[in-house]
Design a protein around this motif. Structure first.
Motif, PDB file in Angstrom:
ATOM      1  N   VAL A 220       0.794  -1.163   0.022  1.00  0.00           N
ATOM      2  CA  VAL A 220       0.060  -0.137   0.070  1.00  0.00           C
ATOM      3  C   VAL A 220       0.999   1.258   0.149  1.00  0.00           C
ATOM      4  CG1 VAL A 220      -1.612   1.228   1.233  1.00  0.00           C
ATOM      5  CG2 VAL A 220      -1.886  -1.044   1.196  1.00  0.00           C
ATOM      6  N   ILE A 221       0.735   2.336  -0.804  1.00  0.00           N
ATOM      7  CA  ILE A 221       1.323   3.483  -0.831  1.00  0.00           C
ATOM      8  C   ILE A 221       0.435   4.817  -0.681  1.00  0.00           C
ATOM      9  CG2 ILE A 221       3.348   2.411  -2.426  1.00  0.00           C
ATOM     10  CD1 ILE A 221       2.138   3.823  -4.775  1.00  0.00           C
TER      11      ILE A 221
ATOM     12  N   LEU B  92     -13.390  -1.148  -6.577  1.00  0.00           N
ATOM     13  CA  LEU B  92     -14.684  -1.408  -5.758  1.00  0.00           C
ATOM     14  C   LEU B  92     -14.844  -2.882  -5.689  1.00  0.00           C
ATOM     15  CD1 LEU B  92     -16.309   0.240  -3.833  1.00  0.00           C
ATOM     16  CD2 LEU B  92     -17.818   0.591  -5.571  1.00  0.00           C
ATOM     17  N   LEU B  93     -14.963  -3.528  -4.423  1.00  0.00           N
ATOM     18  CA  LEU B  93     -15.260  -4.958  -4.375  1.00  0.00           C
ATOM     19  C   LEU B  93     -14.088  -5.840  -4.921  1.00  0.00           C
ATOM     20  CD1 LEU B  93     -19.002  -4.949  -5.254  1.00  0.00           C
ATOM     21  CD2 LEU B  93     -17.903  -4.609  -3.079  1.00  0.00           C
ATOM     22  N   GLY B  94     -12.876  -5.260  -5.282  1.00  0.00           N
ATOM     23  CA  GLY B  94     -12.059  -6.165  -5.804  1.00  0.00           C
ATOM     24  C   GLY B  94     -11.210  -7.228  -4.809  1.00  0.00           C
ATOM     25  N   GLU B  95     -10.522  -7.824  -5.756  1.00  0.00           N
ATOM     26  CA  GLU B  95      -9.816  -9.105  -4.812  1.00  0.00           C
ATOM     27  C   GLU B  95      -9.011  -8.562  -3.643  1.00  0.00           C
ATOM     28  OE1 GLU B  95      -7.939 -11.673  -7.567  1.00  0.00           O
ATOM     29  OE2 GLU B  95      -9.808 -12.218  -8.740  1.00  0.00           O
ATOM     30  N   SER B  96      -8.312  -7.716  -3.801  1.00  0.00           N
ATOM     31  CA  SER B  96      -7.332  -7.152  -2.599  1.00  0.00           C
ATOM     32  C   SER B  96      -8.101  -6.829  -1.399  1.00  0.00           C
ATOM     33  CB  SER B  96      -6.673  -5.859  -3.109  1.00  0.00           C
ATOM     34  OG  SER B  96      -7.184  -4.787  -3.280  1.00  0.00           O
ATOM     35  N   GLY B  97      -9.409  -6.506  -1.338  1.00  0.00           N
ATOM     36  CA  GLY B  97     -10.098  -6.033  -0.361  1.00  0.00           C
ATOM     37  C   GLY B  97      -9.791  -4.737   0.187  1.00  0.00           C
TER      38      GLY B  97
ATOM     39  N   HIS C 111     -17.004   7.656  -3.342  1.00  0.00           N
ATOM     40  CA  HIS C 111     -16.749   6.333  -2.678  1.00  0.00           C
ATOM     41  C   HIS C 111     -15.423   5.740  -3.063  1.00  0.00           C
ATOM     42  CE1 HIS C 111     -17.016   4.661  -6.937  1.00  0.00           C
ATOM     43  NE2 HIS C 111     -18.086   5.130  -7.104  1.00  0.00           N
ATOM     44  N   GLN C 112     -15.146   4.685  -2.440  1.00  0.00           N
ATOM     45  CA  GLN C 112     -13.909   4.241  -2.412  1.00  0.00           C
ATOM     46  C   GLN C 112     -13.365   3.697  -3.834  1.00  0.00           C
ATOM     47  OE1 GLN C 112     -16.220   3.121  -0.356  1.00  0.00           O
ATOM     48  NE2 GLN C 112     -15.349   2.191   1.408  1.00  0.00           N
ATOM     49  N   GLY C 113     -14.465   3.255  -4.913  1.00  0.00           N
ATOM     50  CA  GLY C 113     -14.115   2.829  -5.951  1.00  0.00           C
ATOM     51  C   GLY C 113     -13.487   3.987  -6.968  1.00  0.00           C
ATOM     52  N   VAL C 114     -13.479   5.569  -6.530  1.00  0.00           N
ATOM     53  CA  VAL C 114     -12.787   6.345  -7.252  1.00  0.00           C
ATOM     54  C   VAL C 114     -11.251   6.022  -7.306  1.00  0.00           C
ATOM     55  CG1 VAL C 114     -12.236   8.717  -7.067  1.00  0.00           C
ATOM     56  CG2 VAL C 114     -14.521   8.133  -7.070  1.00  0.00           C
ATOM     57  N   PHE C 115     -10.866   5.458  -6.078  1.00  0.00           N
ATOM     58  CA  PHE C 115      -9.172   5.374  -6.008  1.00  0.00           C
ATOM     59  C   PHE C 115      -8.810   4.031  -5.732  1.00  0.00           C
ATOM     60  CE2 PHE C 115     -11.255   6.671  -2.107  1.00  0.00           C
ATOM     61  CZ  PHE C 115     -10.743   5.685  -1.174  1.00  0.00           C
ATOM     62  N   THR C 116      -9.732   2.815  -5.605  1.00  0.00           N
ATOM     63  CA  THR C 116      -9.468   1.539  -5.417  1.00  0.00           C
ATOM     64  C   THR C 116     -10.273   0.685  -6.408  1.00  0.00           C
ATOM     65  OG1 THR C 116     -10.648   1.192  -3.671  1.00  0.00           O
ATOM     66  CG2 THR C 116      -8.381   1.651  -3.087  1.00  0.00           C
TER      67      THR C 116
END
Length: 387
Positions: free
Chosen positions: A314-315, A330-335, A323-328
């Protein structure tokens, strides 16, 4: 859900305003390529047309959609509606350039969807005949659209042009999550590792970001942490959307970043006030000390997500967005998306602490029907608006 809504919007609109036949008997060869009347079913029912019909739709791309044509929802809704879509997907980072080229060249698809055509563009190209007025089609076929207007009359007045015509339908997503969409997110594991509390003031946020930069919270022995990185090109991700509310009331309505509000019955703006200037000084301080990444002013959503989902470690310490999907992912495998927590409205140096409320999340110019729909023999789609 937003992606599904966008696809649903295109498929759910009934086919109307079609060019008719000549009225004389024609051979199969003569009929080939000629504009034919589309047989509609009863308004508000499925399928929308009796025989399969194809529409060409230009749509804004989305990182959550791998392929618009093979998407399971697309295939399901095509079967349900009897409408096949030929998609022209426009990358989000270049959608305005593509829109300008299309409008200038008159090489129109049947429908332009999700490209946020401005009210000014709607008026210009609507009065020139490039965009079809939707008023009559709404009246005859728009079962759900009329229900929407009855329940939310302000929407109809908002999207009606000065000449009385409606040239574009909006994207409407009225939800609590959307109503307070000017958010900031912080990576909670870093707070815990550095024994820091969630910041509640602008001074505390500065201290947290500085610790992220200097104290190696990801534990790899490198100063590779990015305290705060954003994109200016995603939902509520503008640099000022969250932070300026710690200095002055700074609302954002729909897709508008005009910083306007009503005070004592009069329209006012935030950006000509001394408090706005103080907010800019604060942002400048963060930038000068390397707490805001320089890429924040140029990168698009996909580039920011690559930072948020950095594969090695994580950097990214903090970001902004609805929402968090703007920068990660969303609901991705990494969690990783679930490890970023919303920052509460921060109190500024003079006590300002606002959470701007957008009561109706409305994005204008999300759906237009072009004059190409009549010339190509396909039909202008309109009708059921599935909210």
């Amino acid at each position: 859900m937003k992606v599904a809504f966008s696809v649903l919007t295109a498929f759910s609109l009934l086919l109307a305003g079609c060019s008719g036949g000549t009225g004389k008997a024609e051979t199969d060869k003569e009929k080939e390529g000629a504009a034919q009347t589309v047989q509609l079913t009863e308004p508000g029912t499925y399928p929308l047309v009796k025989e399969k019909t194809t529409l060409k739709v230009m749509v804004r791309g989305n990182p959550l959609v791998e392929n618009f044509a093979t998407n399971e929802f697309t295939k399901w809704y095509e079967e349900k509606t009897n409408v096949h879509i030929e998609w022209e997907v426009v990358p989000e980072q270049s959608m305005q350039e593509k829109l300008n080229l299309v409008l200038a060249s008159e090489d129109y698809p049947d429908v332009i969807m999700g490209l946020n055509i401005s009210p000014t563009q709607q008026m210009i190209y609507g009065t020139q005949g490039a965009f079809i007025p939707l008023n009559d089609l709404i009246e005859k076929q728009g079962v759900q659209t009329k229900k929407l207007f009855e329940e939310n009359p302000e929407i109809k007045s908002t999207i009606t042009a000065l000449d009385g015509n409606i040239y574009a339908l909006p994207e409407v997503n009225d939800c609590y999550h959307c109503s307070m969409s000017q958010k900031m997110w912080i990576y909670e594991p870093w707070l815990k590792k550095l024994n820091l509390d969630m910041p509640t003031t602008t001074d505390e946020l500065y201290s947290v970001l500085k610790a992220f930069k200097e104290k190696d919270p990801n534990g790899n022995g490198k100063q590779d942490e990015i305290p705060l990185s954003i994109t200016q090109k995603s939902w509520r991700s503008s640099l000022d959307a969250f932070l300026m509310n710690s200095f002055i009331y700074n609302p954002v309505y729909g897709s508008s970043y005009k910083h306007m509000y009503v005070k004592d019955g009069k329209v006012d703006v935030a950006y000509n006030k001394p408090e706005w200037k103080e907010g800019l000084r604060y942002l400048n301080k963060l930038y000068k000390e390397g707490l805001i990444s320089p890429e924040s002013f140029t990168q698009d959503e996909n580039q920011l997500i690559q930072i948020g989902e950095n594969p090695d470690t994580v950097i990214l310490g903090a970001s902004t967005g609805g929402h968090q999907g703007v920068f990660t992912q969303l609901l991705g495998e990494s969690g990783r998306w679930a490890e970023y927590k919303a920052v509460p409205p921060l109190k500024g140096p003079e006590g300002a602490q606002y959470a701007a409320n957008d009561t109706t999340a409305l994005t204008p110019g999300s759906f237009v029907i072009t004059k190409k729909s009549g010339k190509s023999g396909t039909c202008a789609p309109l009708g059921g608006w599935p909210l």
